[in-house]
Design a protein around this motif. Structure first.
Motif, PDB file in Angstrom:
ATOM      1  N   ILE A  49       0.842  -1.205   0.000  1.00  9.61           N
ATOM      2  CA  ILE A  49       0.000   0.000   0.000  1.00  9.61           C
ATOM      3  C   ILE A  49       0.874   1.250   0.000  1.00  9.61           C
ATOM      4  CG2 ILE A  49      -1.731   1.300   1.295  1.00  9.61           C
ATOM      5  CD1 ILE A  49      -2.756  -1.473   2.323  1.00  9.61           C
ATOM      6  N   LEU A  50       1.884   1.290   0.855  1.00  5.16           N
ATOM      7  CA  LEU A  50       2.781   2.452   0.915  1.00  5.16           C
ATOM      8  C   LEU A  50       3.515   2.657  -0.405  1.00  5.16           C
ATOM      9  CD1 LEU A  50       4.180   2.036   4.517  1.00  5.16           C
ATOM     10  CD2 LEU A  50       2.697   3.879   3.689  1.00  5.16           C
ATOM     11  N   ASN A  51       3.975   1.579  -1.025  1.00  5.37           N
ATOM     12  CA  ASN A  51       4.684   1.699  -2.300  1.00  5.37           C
ATOM     13  C   ASN A  51       3.793   2.298  -3.379  1.00  5.37           C
ATOM     14  OD1 ASN A  51       7.091   0.678  -1.306  1.00  5.37           O
ATOM     15  ND2 ASN A  51       6.661  -1.413  -1.969  1.00  5.37           N
ATOM     16  N   VAL A  52       2.558   1.826  -3.471  1.00  5.90           N
ATOM     17  CA  VAL A  52       1.682   2.331  -4.533  1.00  5.90           C
ATOM     18  C   VAL A  52       1.270   3.780  -4.250  1.00  5.90           C
ATOM     19  CG1 VAL A  52      -0.594   1.529  -3.707  1.00  5.90           C
ATOM     20  CG2 VAL A  52      -0.134   1.667  -6.158  1.00  5.90           C
ATOM     21  N   LEU A  53       1.066   4.139  -2.988  1.00  7.24           N
ATOM     22  CA  LEU A  53       0.738   5.528  -2.667  1.00  7.24           C
ATOM     23  C   LEU A  53       1.889   6.449  -3.036  1.00  7.24           C
ATOM     24  CD1 LEU A  53      -1.078   5.109   0.771  1.00  7.24           C
ATOM     25  CD2 LEU A  53      -2.123   5.606  -1.457  1.00  7.24           C
ATOM     26  N   SER A  54       3.104   6.033  -2.732  1.00  5.38           N
ATOM     27  CA  SER A  54       4.279   6.836  -3.094  1.00  5.38           C
ATOM     28  C   SER A  54       4.415   6.960  -4.604  1.00  5.38           C
ATOM     29  CB  SER A  54       5.544   6.208  -2.517  1.00  5.38           C
ATOM     30  OG  SER A  54       5.505   6.236  -1.110  1.00  5.38           O
ATOM     31  N   GLU A  55       4.101   5.892  -5.302  1.00  2.00           N
ATOM     32  CA  GLU A  55       4.220   5.883  -6.766  1.00  2.00           C
ATOM     33  C   GLU A  55       3.254   6.865  -7.432  1.00  2.00           C
ATOM     34  OE1 GLU A  55       3.075   2.822 -10.335  1.00  2.00           O
ATOM     35  OE2 GLU A  55       3.915   1.957  -8.506  1.00  2.00           O
ATOM     36  N   VAL A  56       2.033   6.975  -6.904  1.00  2.08           N
ATOM     37  CA  VAL A  56       1.017   7.792  -7.570  1.00  2.08           C
ATOM     38  C   VAL A  56       0.979   9.238  -7.091  1.00  2.08           C
ATOM     39  CG1 VAL A  56      -0.425   5.776  -8.050  1.00  2.08           C
ATOM     40  CG2 VAL A  56      -0.857   7.128  -5.985  1.00  2.08           C
ATOM     41  N   ALA A  57       1.548   9.512  -5.927  1.00  2.00           N
ATOM     42  CA  ALA A  57       1.490  10.871  -5.362  1.00  2.00           C
ATOM     43  C   ALA A  57       2.097  11.885  -6.326  1.00  2.00           C
ATOM     44  CB  ALA A  57       2.223  10.913  -4.023  1.00  2.00           C
ATOM     45  N   GLY A  58       1.343  12.945  -6.586  1.00  2.00           N
ATOM     46  CA  GLY A  58       1.820  14.017  -7.439  1.00  2.00           C
ATOM     47  C   GLY A  58       1.719  13.743  -8.931  1.00  2.00           C
ATOM     48  N   LYS A  59       1.298  12.546  -9.320  1.00  2.00           N
ATOM     49  CA  LYS A  59       1.222  12.209 -10.745  1.00  2.00           C
ATOM     50  C   LYS A  59      -0.195  12.279 -11.292  1.00  2.00           C
ATOM     51  CE  LYS A  59       5.345   9.437 -10.623  1.00  2.00           C
ATOM     52  NZ  LYS A  59       5.807   8.188 -10.081  1.00  2.00           N
ATOM     53  N   SER A  60      -1.180  12.246 -10.419  1.00  2.00           N
ATOM     54  CA  SER A  60      -2.583  12.369 -10.817  1.00  2.00           C
ATOM     55  C   SER A  60      -3.240  13.379  -9.898  1.00  2.00           C
ATOM     56  CB  SER A  60      -3.296  11.020 -10.709  1.00  2.00           C
ATOM     57  OG  SER A  60      -2.873  10.155 -11.730  1.00  2.00           O
ATOM     58  N   ASP A  61      -4.381  13.888 -10.352  1.00  2.00           N
ATOM     59  CA  ASP A  61      -5.111  14.862  -9.535  1.00  2.00           C
ATOM     60  C   ASP A  61      -5.915  14.193  -8.438  1.00  2.00           C
ATOM     61  OD1 ASP A  61      -4.451  17.271 -11.184  1.00  2.00           O
ATOM     62  OD2 ASP A  61      -5.469  16.060 -12.711  1.00  2.00           O
ATOM     63  N   PRO A 135     -16.156   4.702   7.602  1.00  2.00           N
ATOM     64  CA  PRO A 135     -16.238   5.994   6.928  1.00  2.00           C
ATOM     65  C   PRO A 135     -15.236   6.088   5.788  1.00  2.00           C
ATOM     66  CG  PRO A 135     -14.931   6.216   8.910  1.00  2.00           C
ATOM     67  CD  PRO A 135     -15.454   4.798   8.879  1.00  2.00           C
ATOM     68  N   GLY A 136     -15.492   6.997   4.872  1.00  2.00           N
ATOM     69  CA  GLY A 136     -14.503   7.333   3.862  1.00  2.00           C
ATOM     70  C   GLY A 136     -13.567   8.386   4.424  1.00  2.00           C
ATOM     71  N   MET A 137     -12.441   8.583   3.751  1.00  2.00           N
ATOM     72  CA  MET A 137     -11.449   9.550   4.223  1.00  2.00           C
ATOM     73  C   MET A 137     -10.875  10.323   3.042  1.00  2.00           C
ATOM     74  SD  MET A 137      -9.657   6.919   6.874  1.00  2.00           S
ATOM     75  CE  MET A 137      -9.902   5.574   5.721  1.00  2.00           C
ATOM     76  N   TRP A 138     -10.717  11.622   3.208  1.00  2.00           N
ATOM     77  CA  TRP A 138     -10.227  12.516   2.157  1.00  2.00           C
ATOM     78  C   TRP A 138      -8.928  13.130   2.656  1.00  2.00           C
ATOM     79  CZ3 TRP A 138     -13.358  14.812  -2.044  1.00  2.00           C
ATOM     80  CH2 TRP A 138     -12.743  15.903  -2.684  1.00  2.00           C
ATOM     81  N   PHE A 139      -7.883  13.015   1.854  1.00  2.00           N
ATOM     82  CA  PHE A 139      -6.570  13.600   2.159  1.00  2.00           C
ATOM     83  C   PHE A 139      -6.108  14.399   0.948  1.00  2.00           C
ATOM     84  CE2 PHE A 139      -6.788   9.429   4.157  1.00  2.00           C
ATOM     85  CZ  PHE A 139      -6.276   9.614   5.431  1.00  2.00           C
ATOM     86  N   GLU A 140      -5.169  15.323   1.182  1.00  2.00           N
ATOM     87  CA  GLU A 140      -4.520  16.018   0.071  1.00  2.00           C
ATOM     88  C   GLU A 140      -3.025  16.087   0.351  1.00  2.00           C
ATOM     89  OE1 GLU A 140      -6.478  19.473  -1.530  1.00  2.00           O
ATOM     90  OE2 GLU A 140      -8.410  18.814  -0.701  1.00  2.00           O
ATOM     91  N   LYS A 141      -2.230  15.752  -0.689  1.00  2.00           N
ATOM     92  CA  LYS A 141      -0.773  15.753  -0.560  1.00  2.00           C
ATOM     93  C   LYS A 141      -0.164  15.836  -1.946  1.00  2.00           C
ATOM     94  CE  LYS A 141       3.040  12.950   1.238  1.00  2.00           C
ATOM     95  NZ  LYS A 141       3.404  11.766   2.017  1.00  2.00           N
ATOM     96  N   ASP A 142       0.872  16.628  -2.090  1.00  2.00           N
ATOM     97  CA  ASP A 142       1.597  16.735  -3.361  1.00  2.00           C
ATOM     98  C   ASP A 142       0.654  17.034  -4.524  1.00  2.00           C
ATOM     99  OD1 ASP A 142       3.989  16.127  -2.027  1.00  2.00           O
ATOM    100  OD2 ASP A 142       3.735  13.972  -2.379  1.00  2.00           O
ATOM    101  N   ARG A 143      -0.253  17.986  -4.331  1.00  2.00           N
ATOM    102  CA  ARG A 143      -1.221  18.395  -5.363  1.00  2.00           C
ATOM    103  C   ARG A 143      -2.143  17.266  -5.795  1.00  2.00           C
ATOM    104  NH1 ARG A 143       3.482  19.205  -6.954  1.00  2.00           N
ATOM    105  NH2 ARG A 143       3.289  18.067  -8.910  1.00  2.00           N
ATOM    106  N   THR A 144      -2.276  16.251  -4.944  1.00  2.00           N
ATOM    107  CA  THR A 144      -3.130  15.108  -5.258  1.00  2.00           C
ATOM    108  C   THR A 144      -4.168  14.921  -4.160  1.00  2.00           C
ATOM    109  OG1 THR A 144      -1.295  14.014  -6.402  1.00  2.00           O
ATOM    110  CG2 THR A 144      -3.142  12.620  -5.732  1.00  2.00           C
ATOM    111  N   ILE A 145      -5.403  14.658  -4.566  1.00  2.00           N
ATOM    112  CA  ILE A 145      -6.471  14.300  -3.629  1.00  2.00           C
ATOM    113  C   ILE A 145      -6.489  12.784  -3.531  1.00  2.00           C
ATOM    114  CG2 ILE A 145      -8.967  14.299  -3.239  1.00  2.00           C
ATOM    115  CD1 ILE A 145      -9.036  16.889  -4.996  1.00  2.00           C
ATOM    116  N   PHE A 146      -6.429  12.284  -2.319  1.00  2.00           N
ATOM    117  CA  PHE A 146      -6.522  10.845  -2.057  1.00  2.00           C
ATOM    118  C   PHE A 146      -7.831  10.600  -1.315  1.00  2.00           C
ATOM    119  CE2 PHE A 146      -2.029  11.685  -2.378  1.00  2.00           C
ATOM    120  CZ  PHE A 146      -1.467  10.549  -2.921  1.00  2.00           C
ATOM    121  N   ILE A 147      -8.647   9.708  -1.832  1.00  2.00           N
ATOM    122  CA  ILE A 147      -9.915   9.387  -1.194  1.00  2.00           C
ATOM    123  C   ILE A 147      -9.944   7.891  -0.941  1.00  2.00           C
ATOM    124  CG2 ILE A 147     -12.425   9.415  -1.419  1.00  2.00           C
ATOM    125  CD1 ILE A 147     -11.873  11.804  -3.474  1.00  2.00           C
ATOM    126  N   SER A 148     -10.064   7.520   0.325  1.00  2.00           N
ATOM    127  CA  SER A 148     -10.096   6.108   0.701  1.00  2.00           C
ATOM    128  C   SER A 148     -11.524   5.736   1.073  1.00  2.00           C
ATOM    129  CB  SER A 148      -9.147   5.869   1.886  1.00  2.00           C
ATOM    130  OG  SER A 148      -9.136   4.515   2.237  1.00  2.00           O
TER     131      SER A 148
END
Length: 171
Positions: A49-61, A135-148
């Motif tokens: 999970i950590l590897n894939v999050l690091s891979e996608v951060a900043g590359k998609s909106d 619940p769902g969770m909304w985060f923002e990092k490196d110009r990317t919105i992450f929604i779990s």
């Protein structure tokens, strides 16, 4: 806007469960004008999970994540999100009240696993779930919105329809 979908769960990778979530999410995002350019499925393993999050951060909106939010020991998405976003799990009183009310309405006993559903990463915006306990969770990092989102399809769709799509369309 570019979007990616991450599904988490061993059951998806071994064919035990058919992944209908990413097809539904992809269709919803596409109809809203997003360019959905990738779907990734990973194990219920913190390092994956950590590897894939690091891979996608900043590359998609927008990154939509489903799965691994249950109260059992193999559901490790929340701890992985805490590590990735450098935060900690905290008890959310609003979510706890919703879970307690749901258990009471269904005439189920409230136990520690149910109570753990109300623990969320401190830095997230909580997306309430009237269709279930996670619940769902909304985060923002490196110009990317992450929604779990939960992996249970009815719960994921509820949160997408009630919270995620209206908020994304405003942007």
């Amino acid at each position: 806007m570019k979007a990616e979908i991450i599904t988490i769960g061993d059951e998806l990778l071994i064919g035990q469960t058919i992944d209908t979530n990413s097809a539904w999410i992809g269709a919803e995002l596409s109809m809203a004008g997003f360019d959905v350019h990738r779907k990734i499925s990973v194990h219920d393993r913190g390092s994956d999970i950590l590897n894939v999050l690091s891979e996608v951060a900043g590359k998609s909106d927008v990154i939509i994540i489903t799965g691994g939010l249950g109260p059992t020991s193999d559901d490790i998405t929340k701890p992985a999100l805490c590590e990735f976003f450098n935060t900690r799990l905290v008890m959310n009183s609003e979510v706890l009240e919703m879970v307690e009310n749901m258990m009471r309405r269904r005439n189920f006993p409230m136990n520690e696993n149910n109570r753990r559903q109300a623990e969320v990463p401190e830095s997230c915006r909580v997306l309430t779930n009237a269709a279930g306990t996670a619940p769902g969770m909304w985060f923002e990092k490196d110009r990317t919105i992450f929604i779990s989102l939960p992996g249970v399809p009815a719960e994921m769709k509820y949160i997408m329809n009630q919270h995620v799509m209206p908020a994304l369309k405003k942007r």
